[in-house]
Design a protein around this motif. Structure first.
Motif, short mmCIF file in Angstrom:
data_model
loop_
_atom_site.label_atom_id
_atom_site.label_comp_id
_atom_site.label_asym_id
_atom_site.label_seq_id
_atom_site.Cartn_x
_atom_site.Cartn_y
_atom_site.Cartn_z
N UNK A 1 33.94 -7.89 -27.57
CA UNK A 1 33.81 -9.27 -26.75
C UNK A 1 32.85 -10.39 -27.57
N UNK A 2 32.03 -10.10 -28.03
CA UNK A 2 31.14 -10.86 -28.79
C UNK A 2 32.06 -11.50 -30.03
N UNK A 3 32.72 -10.68 -30.61
CA UNK A 3 33.61 -11.24 -31.90
C UNK A 3 34.67 -12.02 -31.34
N UNK A 4 35.23 -11.88 -30.26
CA UNK A 4 36.23 -12.77 -29.59
C UNK A 4 35.57 -14.02 -29.26
N UNK A 5 34.66 -14.07 -28.58
CA UNK A 5 33.86 -15.36 -28.15
C UNK A 5 33.52 -16.21 -29.14
N UNK A 6 33.12 -15.25 -30.60
CA UNK A 6 32.52 -16.12 -31.58
C UNK A 6 33.75 -16.70 -32.47
N UNK A 7 35.05 -16.28 -32.33
CA UNK A 7 36.51 -16.69 -32.83
C UNK A 7 36.49 -16.02 -34.37
N UNK A 8 35.82 -14.80 -34.30
CA UNK A 8 35.72 -14.00 -35.47
C UNK A 8 37.12 -13.14 -35.64
#
Length: 301
Positions: free
Chosen positions: A133-140
């Protein structure tokens, strides 16, 4: 504030050393210092604490970093999308996946996709639900493929279930239950259940189902990796509830035995998730269409 300054800031947060940052960016140390100072002046706050020869991110720097990452990643994504509009001979399919999805469900589909679009680079990040979810939120990553038991903010994210995954009881070949055509929860009261640790979406789902069915496993053995759980069952450390898809080879070769539980079926949805406001790349649209086409019958099961 420009993109180069943001990239310099992000690089410096990764190494916390002006000399190393300058080497990574192929520029001079004074240039790194000047660019960071310029960002700090624009924001009106310090982003780094300089204590002796050591560098530390301030609270303001920590808060600013994810925004800087989003901007940089969004720019790279936009460049990819624009070039892919012409054809799919360029770009990256970048997404995050849970362990079951990335290791067992997707490889064959990725093979087919890669054969159709050999010049598209595939970047699949397999990690924990919280990290995804962090990867998605940061557009990674552009999207995630995860269990529908992982909570997401559906006001911000679009979620679509494309596959129904069945979890089945597995035992080692010499286990007393291995010779039975089915069993009940009463047959499991003395068994050790091998399961993922707390915070696992699979564990949360199973424990909710067990509670509704009035079953409480007397003993747990926690293993964080699905392969580790399978090996634990094979080596008679206990029994487990595992995806039927993930144990096909072990069942075929007689290493594990599936035992149906009378009157009970455990199913969870596998879905893809992306920002509602995000413009998906042509490469991603093709891949998600391939997912929908391959598993459309299963999703409605």
């Amino acid at each position: 504030m420009n993109i180069n300054k943001l990239q310099t800031f992000i690089t410096l947060t990764e190494c916390l050393n002006f000399t190393e940052a300058a080497e990574r960016l192929y520029c001079s140390q004074p240039s790194v210092s000047m660019q960071v100072q310029s960002i700090e002046e624009d924001l009106g706050v310090p982003l780094f604490d300089r204590i002796g020869k050591k560098l530390y991110l301030t609270k303001q720097g920590e808060a600013f970093k994810p925004y800087a990452e989003q901007i940089i990643n969004l720019l790279h994504t936009a460049k990819d999308h624009i070039r892919q509009l012409e054809d799919l001979s360029y770009g990256t399919l970048s997404f995050g996946a849970s362990n079951f999805v990335g290791v067992y469900l997707l490889p064959k589909l990725l093979r087919d996709y890669s054969r159709s679009f050999p010049d598209i680079k595939i970047n699949m990040n397999i990690t924990s639900s919280s990290a995804l979810t962090h990867l998605l939120e940061s557009n990674k990553v552009e999207f995630l493929i995860i269990s529908d038991r992982v909570m997401v903010d559906e006001s911000r994210y679009q979620r679509k279930t494309f596959y129904q995954d069945e979890l089945v009881l597995v035992v080692p070949p010499l286990h007393p239950l291995a010779s039975k055509t089915s069993c009940t929860f009463e047959d499991l009261v003395d068994e050790t259940l091998i399961i993922k640790p707390d915070k696992s979406a699979t564990r949360s789902y199973l424990e909710e189902e067990f509670k509704e069915l009035g079953f409480s496993p007397p003993k747990y053995l926690e293993i964080s990796n699905l392969e580790g759980i399978k090996q634990g069952v094979i080596h008679e450390l206990g029994v487990a509830m595992i995806s039927s898809f993930a144990i096909e080879q072990e069942v075929k070769h007689g290493l594990l035995v599936k035992v149906p539980i009378e009157g009970v079926t455990f199913k969870r949805g596998i879905c893809y998730v992306y920002h509602r406001s995000k413009h998906l790349s042509p490469a991603t649209k093709r891949f998600l269409a391939l997912l929908d086409d391959k598993y459309s019958a299963n999703a409605s099961y």
